[in-house]
Design a protein around this motif. Structure first.
Motif, short mmCIF file in Angstrom:
data_model
loop_
_atom_site.label_atom_id
_atom_site.label_comp_id
_atom_site.label_asym_id
_atom_site.label_seq_id
_atom_site.Cartn_x
_atom_site.Cartn_y
_atom_site.Cartn_z
N ALA A 132 0.83 -1.21 0.00
CA ALA A 132 0.00 0.00 0.00
C ALA A 132 0.87 1.26 0.00
O ALA A 132 0.54 2.23 -0.71
CB ALA A 132 -0.92 0.00 1.22
N ARG A 133 1.93 1.27 0.78
CA ARG A 133 2.81 2.45 0.81
C ARG A 133 3.48 2.66 -0.55
O ARG A 133 3.59 3.81 -1.02
CB ARG A 133 3.87 2.28 1.89
CG ARG A 133 3.36 2.38 3.31
CD ARG A 133 4.46 2.83 4.27
NE ARG A 133 5.62 1.98 4.18
CZ ARG A 133 5.81 0.86 4.90
NH1 ARG A 133 4.87 0.47 5.74
NH2 ARG A 133 6.90 0.14 4.77
N SER A 136 0.96 3.98 -3.02
CA SER A 136 0.59 5.36 -2.68
C SER A 136 1.64 6.36 -3.16
O SER A 136 1.29 7.37 -3.77
CB SER A 136 0.39 5.47 -1.17
OG SER A 136 0.05 6.80 -0.81
N VAL A 142 -4.77 2.75 -4.48
CA VAL A 142 -4.25 1.66 -3.66
C VAL A 142 -5.26 0.51 -3.57
O VAL A 142 -4.93 -0.65 -3.84
CB VAL A 142 -3.90 2.18 -2.25
CG1 VAL A 142 -3.48 1.02 -1.35
CG2 VAL A 142 -2.77 3.21 -2.34
N ARG A 143 -6.50 0.82 -3.17
CA ARG A 143 -7.47 -0.24 -2.90
C ARG A 143 -7.82 -1.04 -4.15
O ARG A 143 -7.77 -2.28 -4.14
CB ARG A 143 -8.75 0.35 -2.30
CG ARG A 143 -8.55 1.06 -0.97
CD ARG A 143 -9.83 1.74 -0.52
NE ARG A 143 -9.67 2.50 0.70
CZ ARG A 143 -9.21 3.76 0.73
NH1 ARG A 143 -8.88 4.36 -0.40
NH2 ARG A 143 -9.10 4.40 1.87
N GLU A 170 -11.67 2.79 -7.65
CA GLU A 170 -11.23 3.17 -6.31
C GLU A 170 -12.33 3.92 -5.57
O GLU A 170 -12.67 3.61 -4.42
CB GLU A 170 -9.97 4.04 -6.40
CG GLU A 170 -9.41 4.50 -5.07
CD GLU A 170 -8.53 3.47 -4.42
OE1 GLU A 170 -7.97 3.76 -3.35
OE2 GLU A 170 -8.39 2.37 -4.98
#
Length: 225
Positions: A132-133, A136, A142-143, A170
Protein backbone atom coordinates in the motif's frame (compact mmCIF):
# COMPACT_ATOMS: atom_id res chain seq x y z
CA UNK A 1 0.15 -54.94 26.09
CA UNK A 2 -0.98 -51.41 25.36
CA UNK A 3 -2.24 -50.66 21.89
CA UNK A 4 -2.15 -47.36 20.06
CA UNK A 5 -5.81 -46.47 19.68
CA UNK A 6 -5.73 -42.96 18.22
CA UNK A 7 -3.88 -41.24 15.43
CA UNK A 8 -2.50 -37.74 15.33
CA UNK A 9 -4.04 -35.19 13.05
CA UNK A 10 -1.64 -32.40 13.95
CA UNK A 11 1.70 -31.71 12.33
CA UNK A 12 3.87 -34.13 10.39
CA UNK A 13 6.16 -34.85 13.34
CA UNK A 14 3.15 -35.97 15.41
CA UNK A 15 2.03 -38.43 12.75
CA UNK A 16 5.53 -39.83 12.50
CA UNK A 17 5.50 -40.31 16.25
CA UNK A 18 2.43 -42.54 15.96
CA UNK A 19 4.14 -44.62 13.28
CA UNK A 20 7.13 -45.11 15.55
CA UNK A 21 4.83 -46.11 18.44
CA UNK A 22 3.25 -48.94 16.49
CA UNK A 23 6.66 -50.12 15.36
CA UNK A 24 7.86 -50.26 18.97
CA UNK A 25 4.64 -52.05 19.95
CA UNK A 26 5.18 -54.81 17.39
CA UNK A 27 8.83 -55.17 18.34
CA UNK A 28 8.06 -55.35 22.07
CA UNK A 29 5.36 -58.00 21.58
CA UNK A 30 7.20 -60.06 19.02
CA UNK A 31 7.33 -63.08 21.36
CA UNK A 32 3.57 -62.95 21.75
CA UNK A 33 2.99 -62.91 18.02
CA UNK A 34 5.50 -65.54 16.95
CA UNK A 35 6.35 -68.45 19.25
CA UNK A 36 9.89 -69.61 19.63
CA UNK A 37 10.91 -72.38 17.25
CA UNK A 38 12.06 -74.43 20.25
CA UNK A 39 8.44 -75.05 21.36
CA UNK A 40 5.67 -77.06 19.79
CA UNK A 41 2.93 -74.73 20.95
CA UNK A 42 0.42 -73.80 18.27
CA UNK A 43 0.54 -70.12 17.27
CA UNK A 44 -2.36 -67.91 18.28
CA UNK A 45 -3.71 -67.33 14.76
CA UNK A 46 -6.49 -64.83 15.67
CA UNK A 47 -4.03 -62.71 17.63
CA UNK A 48 -1.51 -62.80 14.79
CA UNK A 49 -4.19 -61.80 12.27
CA UNK A 50 -5.40 -58.96 14.47
CA UNK A 51 -1.92 -57.55 15.07
CA UNK A 52 -0.87 -57.76 11.45
CA UNK A 53 -4.14 -56.12 10.32
CA UNK A 54 -3.79 -53.48 13.00
CA UNK A 55 -0.22 -52.65 12.01
CA UNK A 56 -1.20 -52.35 8.34
CA UNK A 57 -4.11 -50.07 9.24
CA UNK A 58 -1.92 -47.79 11.35
CA UNK A 59 0.69 -47.61 8.63
CA UNK A 60 -1.96 -46.74 6.01
CA UNK A 61 -3.54 -44.05 8.19
CA UNK A 62 -0.20 -42.48 9.10
CA UNK A 63 1.11 -42.47 5.55
CA UNK A 64 -2.20 -41.14 4.21
CA UNK A 65 -2.17 -38.27 6.68
CA UNK A 66 1.44 -37.48 5.90
CA UNK A 67 0.69 -37.39 2.17
CA UNK A 68 -2.46 -35.30 2.66
CA UNK A 69 -0.65 -32.84 4.91
CA UNK A 70 2.19 -32.62 2.43
CA UNK A 71 -0.20 -31.92 -0.47
CA UNK A 72 -2.05 -29.29 1.56
CA UNK A 73 1.16 -27.52 2.53
CA UNK A 74 2.43 -27.65 -1.06
CA UNK A 75 -0.86 -26.23 -2.38
CA UNK A 76 -0.93 -23.45 0.23
CA UNK A 77 2.70 -22.62 -0.48
CA UNK A 78 2.05 -22.43 -4.22
CA UNK A 79 -1.01 -20.19 -3.68
CA UNK A 80 0.98 -17.85 -1.46
CA UNK A 81 3.86 -17.74 -3.93
CA UNK A 82 1.47 -17.02 -6.81
CA UNK A 83 -0.19 -14.19 -4.88
CA UNK A 84 3.17 -12.73 -3.92
CA UNK A 85 4.32 -12.87 -7.56
CA UNK A 86 1.17 -11.12 -8.77
CA UNK A 87 1.56 -8.28 -6.28
CA UNK A 88 5.27 -8.02 -7.12
CA UNK A 89 4.45 -7.62 -10.84
CA UNK A 90 1.89 -4.91 -10.06
CA UNK A 91 4.31 -3.07 -7.78
CA UNK A 92 7.05 -3.28 -10.40
CA UNK A 93 4.72 -1.77 -13.01
CA UNK A 94 3.70 1.02 -10.62
CA UNK A 95 7.34 1.84 -9.80
CA UNK A 96 8.50 1.72 -13.42
CA UNK A 97 5.64 3.96 -14.57
CA UNK A 98 5.97 6.47 -11.73
CA UNK A 99 8.57 8.58 -13.53
CA UNK A 100 10.71 8.82 -10.41
CA UNK A 101 13.85 7.12 -9.21
CA UNK A 102 13.58 4.04 -7.04
CA UNK A 103 15.69 5.77 -4.41
CA UNK A 104 13.16 8.60 -4.11
CA UNK A 105 10.20 6.24 -4.03
CA UNK A 106 11.84 4.02 -1.42
CA UNK A 107 12.70 6.98 0.79
CA UNK A 108 9.15 8.33 0.65
CA UNK A 109 7.78 4.85 1.38
CA UNK A 110 10.03 4.59 4.43
CA UNK A 111 12.24 1.73 3.25
CA UNK A 112 15.68 1.13 1.80
CA UNK A 113 16.14 1.11 -1.96
CA UNK A 114 17.38 -2.47 -1.80
CA UNK A 115 14.24 -3.51 0.07
CA UNK A 116 12.06 -1.92 -2.60
CA UNK A 117 14.03 -3.67 -5.33
CA UNK A 118 13.66 -7.06 -3.66
CA UNK A 119 9.94 -6.52 -3.14
CA UNK A 120 9.17 -5.67 -6.74
CA UNK A 121 11.28 -8.62 -7.89
CA UNK A 122 9.26 -10.94 -5.67
CA UNK A 123 12.37 -12.02 -3.78
CA UNK A 124 10.73 -11.59 -0.38
CA UNK A 125 7.21 -11.86 1.05
CA UNK A 126 5.21 -8.68 0.51
CA UNK A 127 3.15 -7.29 3.37
CA UNK A 128 -0.03 -5.47 2.44
CA UNK A 129 1.06 -2.37 4.30
CA UNK A 130 4.33 -2.28 2.32
CA UNK A 131 2.44 -2.76 -0.94
CA UNK A 132 0.00 0.00 0.00
CA UNK A 133 2.81 2.45 0.81
CA UNK A 134 4.59 1.72 -2.47
CA UNK A 135 1.43 2.16 -4.53
CA UNK A 136 0.59 5.36 -2.68
CA UNK A 137 3.95 7.01 -3.32
CA UNK A 138 3.72 5.91 -6.96
CA UNK A 139 0.48 7.89 -7.23
CA UNK A 140 -1.87 5.06 -8.17
CA UNK A 141 -5.16 3.93 -6.56
CA UNK A 142 -4.25 1.66 -3.66
CA UNK A 143 -7.47 -0.24 -2.90
CA UNK A 144 -8.60 -1.06 -6.42
CA UNK A 145 -5.09 -2.01 -7.53
CA UNK A 146 -4.56 -4.36 -4.60
CA UNK A 147 -7.99 -5.95 -4.94
CA UNK A 148 -7.41 -6.65 -8.62
CA UNK A 149 -3.97 -8.09 -7.91
CA UNK A 150 -5.18 -10.27 -5.04
CA UNK A 151 -8.13 -11.57 -7.09
CA UNK A 152 -5.78 -12.71 -9.85
CA UNK A 153 -6.43 -9.81 -12.25
CA UNK A 154 -2.90 -8.40 -12.06
CA UNK A 155 -2.93 -7.53 -15.77
CA UNK A 156 -6.02 -5.36 -15.29
CA UNK A 157 -4.41 -3.84 -12.21
CA UNK A 158 -1.46 -2.76 -14.33
CA UNK A 159 -3.68 -1.48 -17.16
CA UNK A 160 -6.08 0.46 -14.96
CA UNK A 161 -3.81 1.91 -12.28
CA UNK A 162 -3.11 5.05 -14.34
CA UNK A 163 -6.42 5.10 -16.16
CA UNK A 164 -9.73 6.74 -15.28
CA UNK A 165 -11.34 3.33 -14.82
CA UNK A 166 -8.88 2.65 -11.99
CA UNK A 167 -9.78 5.91 -10.28
CA UNK A 168 -13.49 5.13 -10.82
CA UNK A 169 -13.11 1.68 -9.25
CA UNK A 170 -11.23 3.17 -6.31
CA UNK A 171 -13.98 5.71 -5.62
CA UNK A 172 -16.65 3.05 -6.15
CA UNK A 173 -15.08 0.74 -3.57
CA UNK A 174 -14.77 3.59 -1.08
CA UNK A 175 -18.33 4.87 -1.44
CA UNK A 176 -20.22 1.59 -1.93
CA UNK A 177 -20.32 0.51 1.76
CA UNK A 178 -21.74 3.86 2.85
CA UNK A 179 -24.28 3.84 0.02
CA UNK A 180 -25.43 0.34 0.98
CA UNK A 181 -25.78 1.32 4.61
CA UNK A 182 -27.70 4.49 3.78
CA UNK A 183 -30.00 2.92 1.21
CA UNK A 184 -30.61 -0.50 2.74
CA UNK A 185 -30.09 0.10 6.44
CA UNK A 186 -31.04 -3.02 8.37
CA UNK A 187 -31.93 -4.73 5.10
CA UNK A 188 -28.21 -5.18 4.46
CA UNK A 189 -28.61 -8.45 6.38
CA UNK A 190 -30.86 -9.69 3.59
CA UNK A 191 -28.12 -9.49 0.95
CA UNK A 192 -26.88 -12.82 -0.38
CA UNK A 193 -23.37 -13.47 -1.71
CA UNK A 194 -24.75 -15.23 -4.78
CA UNK A 195 -26.26 -11.94 -5.94
CA UNK A 196 -22.87 -10.26 -6.29
CA UNK A 197 -22.04 -11.49 -9.80
CA UNK A 198 -25.39 -10.54 -11.24
CA UNK A 199 -25.28 -7.16 -9.51
CA UNK A 200 -21.86 -6.42 -10.99
CA UNK A 201 -23.18 -7.22 -14.47
CA UNK A 202 -26.18 -4.97 -13.83
CA UNK A 203 -23.93 -2.11 -12.74
CA UNK A 204 -21.77 -2.57 -15.85
CA UNK A 205 -24.84 -2.40 -18.11
CA UNK A 206 -26.08 0.70 -16.29
CA UNK A 207 -22.71 2.36 -16.82
CA UNK A 208 -22.74 1.40 -20.50
CA UNK A 209 -26.20 2.98 -20.88
CA UNK A 210 -25.02 6.05 -18.99
CA UNK A 211 -22.04 6.44 -21.32
CA UNK A 212 -24.31 6.02 -24.36
CA UNK A 213 -26.64 8.74 -23.03
CA UNK A 214 -23.73 11.15 -22.61
CA UNK A 215 -22.49 10.36 -26.11
CA UNK A 216 -25.97 10.94 -27.53
CA UNK A 217 -26.22 14.27 -25.70
CA UNK A 218 -22.85 15.37 -27.09
CA UNK A 219 -23.94 14.48 -30.61
CA UNK A 220 -27.24 16.34 -30.15
CA UNK A 221 -25.42 19.40 -28.80
CA UNK A 222 -23.05 19.47 -31.75
CA UNK A 223 -25.89 19.13 -34.26
CA UNK A 224 -27.77 21.97 -32.59
CA UNK A 225 -24.88 24.38 -33.17
Amino acid sequence: MELVTEFGDGDVSENRLYCRRITRFLSTNHDTILLSSSTNEKPDVPLMFFLVSYSLLVRYVCESRLRKRGRTMDRQGKDLDAGNDRIARVLAHAVDSAGRSRADLAAEAGMHRETLTRLIRGERPIKLEDAARILSVCGVPVRSTLILALSGDDELACQWMRHDVGAFLEEFLVTLPGALETTLGERCDELRPRWAKGTSQLVARMLANHIDDFAARDVAAQLAR
